[in-house]
Design an enzyme around this catalytic site. Sequence first.
Site, short mmCIF file in Angstrom:
data_model
loop_
_atom_site.label_atom_id
_atom_site.label_comp_id
_atom_site.label_asym_id
_atom_site.label_seq_id
_atom_site.Cartn_x
_atom_site.Cartn_y
_atom_site.Cartn_z
N CYS A 254 0.84 -1.20 0.00
CA CYS A 254 0.00 0.00 0.00
C CYS A 254 0.88 1.25 0.00
CB CYS A 254 -0.90 0.01 1.23
SG CYS A 254 -1.98 -1.41 1.29
N ARG B 65 4.43 1.06 -6.58
CA ARG B 65 4.44 0.06 -5.50
C ARG B 65 3.48 -1.09 -5.78
NH1 ARG B 65 6.31 2.23 -0.40
NH2 ARG B 65 4.92 0.84 0.73
N TRP C 10 -2.99 -2.41 -1.90
CA TRP C 10 -2.61 -3.71 -2.48
C TRP C 10 -3.29 -4.74 -1.60
CZ3 TRP C 10 0.45 -8.08 -1.24
CH2 TRP C 10 0.88 -8.85 -2.35
N ASN D 82 -1.19 0.83 6.06
CA ASN D 82 -0.33 -0.07 5.30
C ASN D 82 0.17 -1.11 6.28
OD1 ASN D 82 1.39 -1.29 3.47
ND2 ASN D 82 3.05 0.17 3.82
N GLY D 83 -0.12 -2.40 6.00
CA GLY D 83 0.32 -3.46 6.90
C GLY D 83 -0.79 -4.46 7.13
N GLU E 63 18.30 -15.78 -11.59
CA GLU E 63 17.74 -14.43 -11.73
C GLU E 63 17.09 -14.25 -13.10
OE1 GLU E 63 16.87 -12.35 -9.84
OE2 GLU E 63 16.68 -10.50 -10.98
N LYS F 154 13.22 -12.90 -13.62
CA LYS F 154 12.95 -11.70 -14.42
C LYS F 154 11.95 -11.99 -15.52
CE LYS F 154 14.13 -8.72 -12.64
NZ LYS F 154 14.52 -9.26 -11.40
N GLU G 246 8.36 -12.77 -14.14
CA GLU G 246 7.62 -11.74 -13.38
C GLU G 246 7.19 -10.57 -14.25
OE1 GLU G 246 9.57 -9.55 -10.26
OE2 GLU G 246 11.51 -9.74 -11.21
N HIS H 72 17.60 -35.55 -15.67
CA HIS H 72 16.96 -36.32 -14.59
C HIS H 72 15.47 -36.03 -14.51
CE1 HIS H 72 20.83 -37.76 -13.27
NE2 HIS H 72 21.30 -36.53 -13.41
N LYS I 115 6.36 -3.51 -5.35
CA LYS I 115 7.79 -3.23 -5.30
C LYS I 115 8.39 -3.62 -3.96
CE LYS I 115 11.78 -1.85 -6.59
NZ LYS I 115 12.53 -2.75 -7.51
C1 AGP Z 1 12.61 -8.54 -7.95
O1 AGP Z 1 12.56 -8.46 -9.38
C2 AGP Z 1 11.31 -8.88 -7.38
N1 AGP Z 1 10.38 -7.85 -7.69
C3 AGP Z 1 11.30 -9.32 -5.93
O2 AGP Z 1 11.67 -10.66 -5.96
C4 AGP Z 1 12.24 -8.60 -4.92
O3 AGP Z 1 13.58 -8.86 -5.26
C5 AGP Z 1 11.96 -9.18 -3.53
O4 AGP Z 1 10.63 -8.87 -3.19
C6 AGP Z 1 12.90 -8.62 -2.45
O5 AGP Z 1 12.71 -7.25 -2.32
P1 AGP Z 1 13.79 -6.41 -1.45
O6 AGP Z 1 15.12 -6.55 -2.13
O7 AGP Z 1 13.28 -5.00 -1.45
O8 AGP Z 1 13.81 -7.01 -0.07
#
Ligand code: AGP
Length: 605
Positions: free
Chosen positions: A2, A27, A75, A99-100, A478, A482, A485, A501, A600
């Site tokens: 949020c 966010r 969110w 937020n929370g 990674e 990427k 997502e 395997h 984010k």
């Molecule tokens: C990264 O592309 C993602 N959006 C997500 O995995 C992110 O890396 C993860 O939520 C950790 O966030 P942080 O580094 O702010 O703790």
Amino acid sequence: MCGIIGYTGPLSAKRVLLDGLSQLEYRGYDSSGIGFFDSDFSVKVIKTTGKVARLKELCRDVPEEVHCGLGHTRWATHGGVTQENSHPHQAGRVTLIHNGIIENCHQLTTDYHLEGKLRSQTDSEVAAWVLDALYDGEPLSSIRRLIPLLKGSYGFCILFSDHPGEIYAVRNVSPLVAAYTRSGSVIASDLTALIPYTRSYTVVPEGFVVKLTPYRMTFYDEEGNQTNAETMEVNWDTDSARKNGFPHFMLKEIHEQPEALKNTILPRLTQGLPDFKADGIGDELFRECSRIRIVACGTAMHAGMVGRALMEPLLRIPVQVSVASEFRYEDPVIGEDTLTIVISQSGETIDTLAALRLARERGSRVLSIVNVKGSTIARESDYVLYTHAGPEIAVASTKAYSVQLAALYLLLCRMALVRGKMTREEGKEFVKDLLDAVPAMDAMIGQSDVIKTVVRPVVSRQDAFFIGRNLDYAFSLEGALKLKEISYIHADAYAAGELKHGTIALIADQVPVIALATQDSVFSKTISNVREVKARGAYVILIAKESAPVETGAADAVIRIPDLHDRFTVFPIAVVLQLIAYHASVLKGVDVDQPRNLAKSVTVE
Ligand code: AGP
């Protein structure tokens, strides 16, 4: 998660709030709303599902003479995406945004007989009604009575209908930053919404209540005594948080990586060797630990996987990586002999924060690698190594990943020097190789159009596989995250030797396989794996060094990276993997910067 903004002052609150919500869209959210003191001093609320643009439409008739209010992007956690569940929530004399997560909201609903009053399914509305029940006309003492009743995380901003022009706020875990400026008092869930108005700000201390009026900002500690709170300087400029002409924040941030790497590395070099004195990190921390535990989420965890793959072979001590959300259930064997390295771009990821707290409870000293100054994880760590990537707005982490790696490489080098695993000369060579990663990343940024071409056949596919051996496997993790997502193509990373395997059963005609073959010692074995998938019809994109002996026809496309030492190929590879995902997302026409379902900073567990 949020987004929160509050404003009280001479400016048009409508404009400040709606502009702030636009800044906070990155966010990730699914609904938004504002609450404000109208010209007759009654509190009005306008809220809706969907984008902020729709909220702006609904706010068209709100007068410019409104000067105090709250804004929120939601969110969804408790309760679906509906107008009733969006914020602000009104409960009697209280209007509140949150937020929370309030974990004991059901108990509070029972204790305060709220069943018949609730219009939403949210924990936030429950908190608002409990506060209204406690409210005796005095905001500060009423909030103080509320705090001990709550379990969980919260960042609240609150209006009391009989206190026009005033905003009250309190937080536990969830972030809040605030400032008193010439344009009035402003509070937000992160700096992005604050920097148009100020370069100085305060992180609201947990448990403190802050009162904002048009003329001042006042902090009250847990006992209700007026107190001061530390002021910090913003090291971002407004432009940094804007696109600077790029079509997407993500592409801008990919391009910013070489600069971000230099900004993170160079201030920590003395006579060509890593030096953390300015960070307040002494060598005894590296000398005394007999094991290392790295804890993080998502991309940050993938950076940790690379760190582990380098640290254990060189330092000859156990180095383990834990997914933060699982760490607390592992009942980990850690103690005073363990250095826990916590990695987080935002410094607010609640899973990572919970893991940090567990590590400290067990006696481990915690060093965090964080990009946001003054964030909760940074403030709760024993030591902090700030990365200097600047604001990362795109949900998909790019430059934060490469600077997290740079920080880990510097730590590795310092530890190896301190523990006699590396001579000074070797250390200087290591740092030189690390700095060679900067032009290598630049070179791959220059290959963006080539990468876009080789990605085209991937876009129409449902699945893709990333394979590699040894460090290339750690790097491939990674790439898979990427791609999935931001393009919604299902992608998995596999140790290349593991395919046979089971997983190779999924390789069929034109299934994309992105193969990383940059580690000399296992190059030929990886090429054998490439042959195996090629023989089954895969569409293979091979990433290899400039000088690697790749036979013609071995892959459908070969992307060459500069000839760096094996340990440093992750940096140009990172750019290639990011651009593969970026172009796939753009070609699919989906939202690159704000992919569906994602946020984010994940401040819910
Ligand atoms: C990264 O592309 C993602 N959006 C997500 O995995 C992110 O890396 C993860 O939520 C950790 O966030 P942080 O580094 O702010 O703790």
